[in-house]
Design a protein around this motif. Structure first.
Motif, mmCIF file in Angstrom:
data_model
loop_
_atom_site.group_PDB
_atom_site.id
_atom_site.type_symbol
_atom_site.label_atom_id
_atom_site.label_comp_id
_atom_site.label_asym_id
_atom_site.label_seq_id
_atom_site.Cartn_x
_atom_site.Cartn_y
_atom_site.Cartn_z
ATOM 1 N N UNK A 748 0.837 -1.193 0.000
ATOM 2 C CA UNK A 748 0.000 0.000 0.000
ATOM 3 C C UNK A 748 0.877 1.249 0.000
ATOM 4 N N UNK A 749 0.356 2.309 -0.611
ATOM 5 C CA UNK A 749 1.088 3.573 -0.720
ATOM 6 C C UNK A 749 0.188 4.718 -0.305
ATOM 7 N N UNK A 750 0.748 5.684 0.445
ATOM 8 C CA UNK A 750 0.006 6.877 0.825
ATOM 9 C C UNK A 750 0.872 8.112 0.718
ATOM 10 N N UNK A 751 0.302 9.204 0.210
ATOM 11 C CA UNK A 751 1.000 10.491 0.093
ATOM 12 C C UNK A 751 0.100 11.561 0.679
ATOM 13 N N UNK A 752 0.645 12.341 1.606
ATOM 14 C CA UNK A 752 -0.129 13.384 2.283
ATOM 15 C C UNK A 752 0.590 14.719 2.176
ATOM 16 N N UNK A 753 -0.157 15.763 1.839
ATOM 17 C CA UNK A 753 0.383 17.117 1.727
ATOM 18 C C UNK A 753 -0.445 18.050 2.595
ATOM 19 N N UNK A 754 0.210 18.720 3.556
ATOM 20 C CA UNK A 754 -0.463 19.707 4.397
ATOM 21 C C UNK A 754 -0.510 21.046 3.673
ATOM 22 N N UNK A 755 -1.674 21.725 3.774
ATOM 23 C CA UNK A 755 -1.887 22.974 3.062
ATOM 24 C C UNK A 755 -2.420 24.043 3.996
ATOM 25 N N UNK A 756 -2.322 25.285 3.566
ATOM 26 C CA UNK A 756 -2.976 26.414 4.219
ATOM 27 C C UNK A 756 -2.701 26.450 5.729
ATOM 28 N N UNK A 757 -1.425 26.485 6.031
ATOM 29 C CA UNK A 757 -0.996 26.590 7.431
ATOM 30 C C UNK A 757 -1.554 25.443 8.269
#
Length: 805
Positions: A748-757
């Motif tokens: 399994x693969x997961x990619x997470x990007x935090x945005x807007x502070x």
């Protein structure tokens, strides 16, 4: 002067509240001669070595004091008042508790040295703790965006079977709780519906392999506790999210020839919303999730070889179109420091239409001899009301909790069956309606002690599930005659428990007893010709638990566990009305199934270091009278060879296992975690008798096998608030009753990007990239062998976004 002292310690205590509070220490101070409380006594907690003041306060009019402690360790508690001898006590604030009560302290004009007081206890949630493991959903990126079942797939010691049940350490007998309580969402002692519950509003999942007596006795393998998010900030805030998924991207095994085939490239839409409004005394909340999807919950290929030489293959591609709503809300009200009220409700509504065309092919001639087509239109759900009250008694952590819960559930299932063969052309229809009514009342009392705590409580739970079953028989119907058209099941449980925790600097000892009286009945329509009588029984059992933890030093702990638990068959295990997904491989319950009882012995060790930890456990389970599905040939139809899958108690069994959890941080950019579960599964020989659809014997041979599973996770923290997680799991072959289950694996693969502070989040996940998580079983029965393959939908890619304000 007294007011100045009061103001000083009020400010000191207020500042301590702004610190990170990790524990609360309370007590009461009395005059030794008059036994009257002494107000305005100065109470200070100093660090043992440096004598630095950690916290301080003065007693109130009742002689009581409460200290909020920001750190753990060894301290000196000093109590002083003009005209009295100053008293000092050693206090130990350990890793195992957050609330401590030193009890009654006596001040006297005579010099007396009180005995040393050591206080330790249990931390609420610590990853891979010896008695509880807690896993944040923020760390399960590769399995996020889907259901609760998807999220559990990556947890240590957890596997998933072909019926969507969670297995802990190889056993599906798991009690699943929501926020610490049984609800209609996940079942009362029997898990259900986890593959349909979106995980977007879940904060963490806890695994408790050795529950104490305060938990219900159900669940041989332990408890899974699903904790929903709870907003703690004041004012109005919320979170909105949306996820889109696509499932069944590739094909593991080609379909058998039909007009419809199986669903692929299945779309999924999952919007979610969470709203909270918090004031000083109230909290109002709402959480809503919707799941709209196409899905392939089953894709079953069954190859059967009979001793008479016949060979057959059939395939059941269960094509589902589904809509599922989960809405929950409530209000918490705290009118004063002593009383807290909470009311909540959950509305769960799920509807789906399943369609399948099943060909039956003679492997010797490679000709289709039967064409089975069915459609299921089903609506399920429940409405849950819950009222809780908590009263804080004098002393920190001293409290009484009471609760009441009512659940009304429903299942409305209509089957439309079409059979096309050279022998007959028939059309049948069945309509089943089941209505669940569950009422429960609980009372729990907790009293912190000088060296531990005392817990006691009671519970009453009353459940009934009446079922009606209507049959519209067509020409040459395949529906069994003499089934009847109703059943009624009920279960009442009356429980009391007592749990005591003794906490010392070098060890903890926890022991408890839970006593339960259970009354069960199952009424069958007198028209039923297969089971000669109704069933009713009751039993009284005592379920003990013991935990002994040796705190070798700050980095090493060793624990020993023992407990007894029960797994009660639910109404679905007993249901007398067959499922006709595959008319030559019929699933049916057994109204005479009895509970199974388990004893568990476990030793666990944990070591922590600045960048990681290791957890090692060995366990042994003795299982008395386990119940499971038994395969048996049904020769009641002269035209077809039918195999029944019927629930039955099968004697005894045992598990011997070893579990290893490892976590290690490599700098600030890479976190590695892994788990290994190795166990030996033994199934004892057993001979019994099946009653449906006619009386015939069955036998299970003694089998003993060693199996294991391994899970590895790598999480990378990259610049720009970017995280990447890659997980892999492998489940080795294992023996099952009447056969063997082959190996399966998933990446399994997961990619997470935090945005807007950090208020926004963009998430991409891809589960079972190689599409290798399907289930394969080899079954050996009397006069037949079968290869069962279920290549259900496990390969899903999801893209989701959340925004929090």
């Amino acid at each position: 002067m007294k007011r100045i002292i009061l103001l000083f310690f009020f400010l000191a205590n207020t500042l301590s509240l702004w610190a990170q509070e990790v524990a609360v220490l309370s007590g009461r101070i009395f005059d030794a001669a008059t036994d009257q409380p002494i107000p305005f006594v100065t109470v200070v907690l100093n660090q043992d070595t440096s004598q630095k003041i950690i916290a301080g306060t003065i007693t109130d009019e009742a002689g009581a004091f409460v200290l909020n402690i920001p750190v753990r360790g060894e301290f000196i508690l000093k109590c002083s008042y003009l005209g009295y001898q100053t008293i000092t006590q050693s206090v130990f604030i350990g890793e195992k508790n957050n609330i401590y009560d030193v009890g009654k302290i006596l001040l006297t004009e005579e010099a007396e040295q009180l005995q040393e007081v050591t206080v330790s206890g249990q931390r609420a949630t610590v990853d891979a703790n010896l008695d509880k493991k807690s896993f944040s959903m923020e760390d399960q990126i590769a399995q996020s965006g889907g259901s609760v079942l998807d999220a559990m797939k990556g947890l240590p010691g957890v596997t998933v079977d072909q019926e969507g049940n969670v297995l802990l350490r190889g056993s599906s007998q798991v009690a699943v709780l929501i926020d610490g309580q049984q609800t209609g969402m996940t079942g009362f002692g029997n898990q259900r519906g986890l593959d349909n519950i979106p995980a977007s509003n879940i904060e963490r999942i806890e695994i408790i392999n050795n529950p104490s007596a305060k938990y219900d006795a159900a669940g041989m393998a332990g408890i899974i506790n699903i904790i929903y998010k709870k907003e703690k900030e004041s004012g109005f805030n919320g979170e909105i999210g949306f996820a889109y998924g696509l499932g069944e991207l590739t094909t593991r095994k080609e379909d058998l020839p039909t007009e419809l085939g199986r669903y692929d490239l299945n779309p999924k839409y999952i919007p979610s919303l969470s709203l909270n409004y918090r004031t000083q005394k109230t909290r109002t909340f709402f959480q809503g999730e919707v799941l709209q999807q196409k899905k392939l919950p089953n894709n079953e290929f069954t190859t059967r070889k009979y001793t008479d030489g016949a060979q057959t293959i059939s395939a059941v591609p269960e094509n589902r179109t589904q809509t599922h709503y989960i809405l929950q809300g409530g209000i918490d009200w705290q009118p004063d420091d002593r009383n807290f009220f909470s009311f909540s409700t959950i509305w769960d509504y799920e509807s789906h239409i399943d369609t399948a065309q099943i060909p039956f092919i003679n492997l010797l001639s490679n000709q289709r001899y039967r064409y089975w087509h069915w459609m299921e239109d089903e609506v399920t759900g429940y409405l849950n009301f819950q009222l809780n009250y908590r009263h804080s008694l004098p002393g920190a952590g001293h409290e009484l909790k009471m609760g009441a819960q009512y659940v009304r559930g429903w299942e409305d299932e209509a089957y439309f069956l079409n059979d096309s063969t050279s022998i007959r052309q028939s059309t049948d229809a069945t309509h089943l309606i089941a209505t669940e009514n569950t009422t429960s009342f609980t009372a729990d009392y907790t009293k912190p002690l000088r060296s531990g705590r005392l817990e006691m409580g009671a519970k009453v739970q009353i459940r009934t599930i009446p079922v009606t079953y209507e049959v519209d028989r067509g020409r040459q119907s395949i529906i069994y005659e003499g089934i009847g058209d109703y059943s009624d099941w009920g279960e009442n449980i009356y429980a009391l428990y007592l749990n005591y925790v003794l906490e010392k600097k070098g060890f903890d000892l926890e022991g408890g007893l839970r006593v339960e009286e259970t009354d069960v009945f199952y009424d069958i329509d007198p028209a039923n010709t297969y089971y000669p009588r109704n069933d009713a029984y009751d039993y009284f059992r005592i379920y003990p638990n013991v935990r002994l933890t040796f705190k070798l030093n700050e980095a090493n702990n060793l624990s020993l566990f023992y407990n007894q638990r029960v797994d009660r068959p639910g109404e679905p295990n007993l249901r007398i009305f067959p499922k006709y997904d595959d008319p030559e491989l019929l699933k049916v319950g057994n109204p005479y199934v009895r509970p199974q009882f388990t004893q568990t012995f476990e030793a666990a060790y944990k070591r922590i270091w600045p960048t990681g930890s290791i957890f090692l456990s060995t366990y042994y389970r003795l299982i008395d009278d386990p119940f499971q599905r038994v395969y048996s040939i049904d020769e009641s139809d002269p035209n077809y060879s039918i195999i029944n899958k019927i629930y039955q108690n099968v004697g005894s069994g045992s598990n011997l296992g070893l579990e290893l959890l490892l976590s290690q941080n490599f700098g600030q950019y890479w976190k590695f975690s892994g788990s290994l579960n190795w166990y030996k599964n033994k199934v004892d020989a057993f001979e019994g008798v099946l009653l449906f659809p006619y009386e015939r014997p069955f036998s299970i041979e003694t089998t003993e096998d060693i199996t294991w599973d391994i899970k590895l996770s790598n999480q990378f923290f990259l610049p720009g608030n970017l995280q990447i997680q890659i997980t892999g799991l492998y489940l080795a072959p294992k023996n099952i009753p009447q056969g063997r289950q082959l190996a399966r694996s998933s990446i399994d693969l997961g990619i997470q990007k935090r945005l807007w502070n950090n208020k926004g989040e963009l998430l991409l996940s891809f589960s079972d990239i190689l599409n290798d998580y399907g289930i394969r079983q080899e079954i050996v029965g009397s006069d037949f062998e079968a290869l069962y393959e279920n290549y259900y939908e496990t390969q899903v890619i999801r893209l989701g976004m959340k925004y929090k304000w």
